[in-house]
Design an enzyme around this catalytic site. Structure first.
Site, PDB file in Angstrom:
ATOM      1  N   CYS A   1      11.228 -24.418  36.131  1.00 57.76           N
ATOM      2  CA  CYS A   1      11.306 -25.227  37.349  1.00 57.76           C
ATOM      3  C   CYS A   1      11.895 -24.414  38.505  1.00 57.76           C
ATOM      4  CB  CYS A   1      12.160 -26.454  37.045  1.00 57.76           C
ATOM      5  SG  CYS A   1      12.753 -27.358  38.473  1.00 57.76           S
TER       6      CYS A   1
ATOM      7  N   CYS B   1      15.011 -25.860  40.129  1.00 55.58           N
ATOM      8  CA  CYS B   1      16.130 -25.750  39.183  1.00 55.58           C
ATOM      9  C   CYS B   1      16.746 -24.350  39.270  1.00 55.58           C
ATOM     10  CB  CYS B   1      15.666 -26.022  37.755  1.00 55.58           C
ATOM     11  SG  CYS B   1      14.953 -27.663  37.502  1.00 55.58           S
TER      12      CYS B   1
END
Length: 110
Positions: free
Chosen positions: A36, A39
């Site tokens: 991600c 992230c």
């Protein structure tokens, strides 16, 4: 209750350790995954918070490897930050958040 660690990394938690690691004090739990992009962007921000503020602990949970906890907390998008006070969710944020916003939300619950 602050938890200091010798390592510079935010603590990884799992389905089996999440409840224990978030039961005391104020904890910011990041639900994310290694693939991600947002992230990866928020990771250094959370590391700074974990190192700088002894009133806040930060943990991260990989949703791919730990789907039960993500499902229990209705996490639909990543990164999701859950703010837990003594084990109870008191706030949340979805998506990348700048350090100032994370700290402002956390300070409401210290």
């Amino acid at each position: 209750m602050a938890r200091r660690r010798d390592s510079m990394a935010v603590k990884d938690v799992t389905d089996s350790t999440f409840t224990e690691e978030t039961k005391d004090g104020l904890v910011v739990a990041e639900f994310g995954a290694p693939w991600c992009g947002p992230c990866k962007m928020i990771a250094p921000v959370l590391e700074e918070i974990d190192e700088e503020d002894n009133q806040i602990s930060v943990v991260q949970l990989n949703v791919d490897e730990n789907p039960e906890t993500a499902q229990k907390h209705s996490v639909m998008s990543i990164p999701t930050l859950l703010f837990l006070k003594d084990g109870e969710v008191v706030d949340q944020a979805v998506g990348f958040q700048p350090k100032e916003e994370i700290m402002a939300t956390a300070q409401k619950h210290v």
